[in-house]
Design an enzyme around this catalytic site. Structure first.
Site, PDB file in Angstrom:
ATOM      1  N   HIS A  87      48.281  48.193  47.982  1.00  0.00           N
ATOM      2  CA  HIS A  87      47.226  48.036  48.297  1.00  0.00           C
ATOM      3  C   HIS A  87      47.914  47.716  49.791  1.00  0.00           C
ATOM      4  CE1 HIS A  87      45.632  44.152  48.687  1.00  0.00           C
ATOM      5  NE2 HIS A  87      46.072  44.155  47.088  1.00  0.00           N
ATOM      6  N   ASP A  89      45.317  46.683  52.367  1.00  0.00           N
ATOM      7  CA  ASP A  89      43.752  46.120  52.983  1.00  0.00           C
ATOM      8  C   ASP A  89      44.093  44.768  52.454  1.00  0.00           C
ATOM      9  OD1 ASP A  89      43.566  47.165  49.969  1.00  0.00           O
ATOM     10  OD2 ASP A  89      41.650  45.937  50.405  1.00  0.00           O
ATOM     11  N   ASP A 118      49.058  39.157  49.555  1.00  0.00           N
ATOM     12  CA  ASP A 118      48.398  39.776  48.440  1.00  0.00           C
ATOM     13  C   ASP A 118      48.537  40.497  49.932  1.00  0.00           C
ATOM     14  OD1 ASP A 118      46.392  41.151  47.066  1.00  0.00           O
ATOM     15  OD2 ASP A 118      44.793  39.367  47.665  1.00  0.00           O
ATOM     16  N   GLU A 152      41.315  48.271  48.058  1.00  0.00           N
ATOM     17  CA  GLU A 152      41.465  47.737  46.588  1.00  0.00           C
ATOM     18  C   GLU A 152      40.403  45.750  47.032  1.00  0.00           C
ATOM     19  OE1 GLU A 152      43.417  44.812  43.691  1.00  0.00           O
ATOM     20  OE2 GLU A 152      42.854  44.220  46.186  1.00  0.00           O
ATOM     21  N   GLU A 153      40.510  45.426  48.377  1.00  0.00           N
ATOM     22  CA  GLU A 153      40.021  44.220  47.866  1.00  0.00           C
ATOM     23  C   GLU A 153      38.200  44.452  47.614  1.00  0.00           C
ATOM     24  OE1 GLU A 153      41.054  41.138  47.277  1.00  0.00           O
ATOM     25  OE2 GLU A 153      43.502  42.045  48.253  1.00  0.00           O
ATOM     26  N   ASP A 176      50.674  43.150  41.981  1.00  0.00           N
ATOM     27  CA  ASP A 176      50.205  42.493  43.404  1.00  0.00           C
ATOM     28  C   ASP A 176      49.032  41.406  42.454  1.00  0.00           C
ATOM     29  OD1 ASP A 176      47.837  42.520  45.134  1.00  0.00           O
ATOM     30  OD2 ASP A 176      46.428  43.541  44.100  1.00  0.00           O
ATOM     31  N   ARG A 352      33.544  38.186  35.209  1.00  0.00           N
ATOM     32  CA  ARG A 352      34.568  38.314  34.644  1.00  0.00           C
ATOM     33  C   ARG A 352      34.657  38.672  33.164  1.00  0.00           C
ATOM     34  NH1 ARG A 352      38.412  39.501  39.349  1.00  0.00           N
ATOM     35  NH2 ARG A 352      36.388  39.315  41.781  1.00  0.00           N
ATOM     36  N   HIS A 443      43.866  35.068  49.333  1.00  0.00           N
ATOM     37  CA  HIS A 443      42.692  35.109  50.067  1.00  0.00           C
ATOM     38  C   HIS A 443      42.375  33.652  50.359  1.00  0.00           C
ATOM     39  CE1 HIS A 443      40.497  38.688  46.483  1.00  0.00           C
ATOM     40  NE2 HIS A 443      42.498  38.951  47.286  1.00  0.00           N
TER      41      HIS A 443
HETATM   42 ZN    ZN Z   1      45.512  42.625  45.858  1.00  0.00          ZN
HETATM   43 ZN    ZN Z   2      42.782  40.798  46.985  1.00  0.00          ZN
END
Ligand code: ZN
Ligand code: ZN
Length: 471
Positions: A87, A89, A118, A152-153, A176, A352, A443
């Site tokens: 990805h 983004d 990332d 994706e985020e 990823d 999760r 992140h």
């Molecule tokens: Zn990612």
């Molecule tokens: Zn991410």
């Protein structure tokens, strides 16, 4: 025929640094506030996507842009499609950077910048794997599609559009995450806990607003409460004592009868909330134990957060906790706090969960724990089911063998709470590009990737694609 993927990758080192740097300079955070019909996810993701496709066209590859929200770069021929899903983004830069998040810095063999790890760095490694395979004239008996998503985020709208309009790969991997492999991913769901109207009653203090967190997949770094009323003389000292005792920092400022408290904790990815310090729950806990006579709505809000979410990342306090033998324990974290005295009073909790439990029953349990009369709980967006590809699947076997051949390290099964595009394919996993044991910088401020890791990943991906496209 054996190929020297390592040397081929090493020869591209400076080209990879240049292409990655250019990609990092594009702030490709999803920005639907500036969406247009042509750029439904905003200008940044679309620019990142077009830039990556233009890079491939520069080098003579065939590409496809899908509605400015996803795309692909192609190589090879055959009936089946091997997908490599990455990805363009990024998550927002956030606080705490030592340098400009969107101006790449090369220092001590590392490239710093938002998206370096990332997923722009791994994307570049996967892209150069295609170049290496073409240079070395490695036969590929499948079509290989390097597929690029652009949100994706957040919502995965781009990849949803891709799969709705393009041929679905037969199998694939997403660069990823980390090596050796991620062959299991927990289910992911967010729950919006909304406080029902609480009858007002006179009180010495009013919680005017309480905010914290910017994304459902990030533990809040900071949280802010605004309280009206003249605070007791020892309040500031109490706040500092609390901060010191809990390893957080806090500031109090007063303007007339309006008091603003800002508390700083430590951010973390929502799939590993235990390594963060949740600024939202710590601020609530402080207010709850401060003894301030807050208005009923404010009092109930901070009390619920303290009682049900504070210092608990496995859902024990709300009773949603669950452990599956294979996939491990459920995790839960309050990631967006949004309270205004006359408006919304909500908590967004990201969960999760392993196989064996599901979003509907977690929702029910949340409502029971928070109290059906006081709160309404809904599943925010759609829940993603747990995903698992068995160890004896040839996809997993091949990738682990490639990993061992290039690193000398033993491969093994890994199941995580994070979600990657790997889960979009029935036979899909995540594979690299981080090495095991490396600090997880995704992140976080000062995100980086080691140049040697990009080079090694390009070699590993080239070999992996070659083997998977010819078995
Ligand atoms: Zn990612
Ligand atoms: Zn991410």
């Amino acid at each position: 025929m054996t190929y020297d993927y390592e040397t081929a990758a090493k020869n591209y080192e400076s080209a990879m640094i240049d292409d990655l740097s250019a990609l990092i300079r594009i702030d490709s955070e999803r920005d639907t506030a500036h969406a247009t019909k042509d750029e439904p996810l905003g200008p940044g993701p679309a620019e990142g996507l077009r830039h990556a496709l233009a890079m491939a066209e520069r080098d003579g590859f065939t590409t496809k842009n899908v509605e400015n929200v996803a795309g692909r770069i192609e190589i090879g021929s055959g009936d089946d499609i091997l997908g490599v899903l990455s990805h363009v983004d990024v998550v927002p830069a956030g606080e705490g950077w030592d340098t400009d998040a969107f101006e790449p810095v090369l220092k001590d063999g590392k490239i710093y910048g938002r998206g370096s790890a990332d997923d722009k760095g791994p994307l570049i490694a996967a892209y150069y794997a295609l170049r290496i395979l073409r240079d070395l004239k490695v036969p590929l008996n499948k079509r290989v599609h390097l597929i690029l998503g652009s949100d994706e985020e957040s919502e995965w709208y781009g990849m949803d559009r891709y799969l709705a309009t393009q041929e679905t790969p037969t199998l694939g991997f997403s660069p990823d995450a980390e090596f050796p492999i991620i062959n299991g991913e927990k289910g992911i769901a967010s729950f919006l806990v909304s406080q029902n109207r609480v009858a007002a009653k006179p009180a010495a203090y009013t919680l005017t607003s309480f905010t914290g967190g910017i994304r459902p997949n990030m533990v809040p770094v900071s949280a802010t409460a605004i309280i009206s009323g003249a605070l007791p003389a020892d309040f500031a000292a109490k706040l500092q004592a609390f901060a010191k005792a809990n390893g957080v920092t806090a500031d109090l400022s007063t303007d007339g009868s309006q008091n603003t408290i800002v508390l700083h904790g430590r951010g973390a990815h929502a799939s590993t909330p235990e390594i963060g310090i949740n600024a939202g729950t710590y601020l609530a806990a402080f207010l709850d134990e401060s003894g301030l006579d807050l208005d009923p709505a404010g009092k109930q809000y901070v009390a619920s957060i303290t009682k049900l979410l504070h210092q608990d990342t496995t859902g024990v306090k709300t009773g949603i906790n669950y452990i599956d033998k294979k996939m491990g324990a459920l995790s839960a974290t309050g990631d967006i706090f949004n309270f205004s005295q006359d408006g919304d009073q909500t908590i967004l909790i990201n969960v999760r969960y392993p196989q064996g439990t599901d979003a509907a029953s977690i929702r029910d349990q949340y409502e029971t724990a928070f109290g059906v009369d006081a709160y309404t709980v809904t599943i925010d967006g759609h829940a993603q089911e747990p995903h698992y590809v068995a160890m004896d699947d040839p996809l997993v076997q091949t990738l682990l063998q490639v990993y061992t051949d290039h690193t000398g390290l033993e491969g093994h099964e890994v199941i995580v709470g994070g979600g990657t595009y790997g889960r979009m394919l029935e036979r899909g996993v995540a594979f690299g590009a981080q090495m095991p044991g490396a600090p997880d910088v995704m992140h976080l401020p000062n995100e980086f990737i080691k140049v040697e890791d990009i080079v090694r990943a390009a070699a590993i991906y080239a070999d992996a694609i070659a083997r998977l496209a010819n078995d």
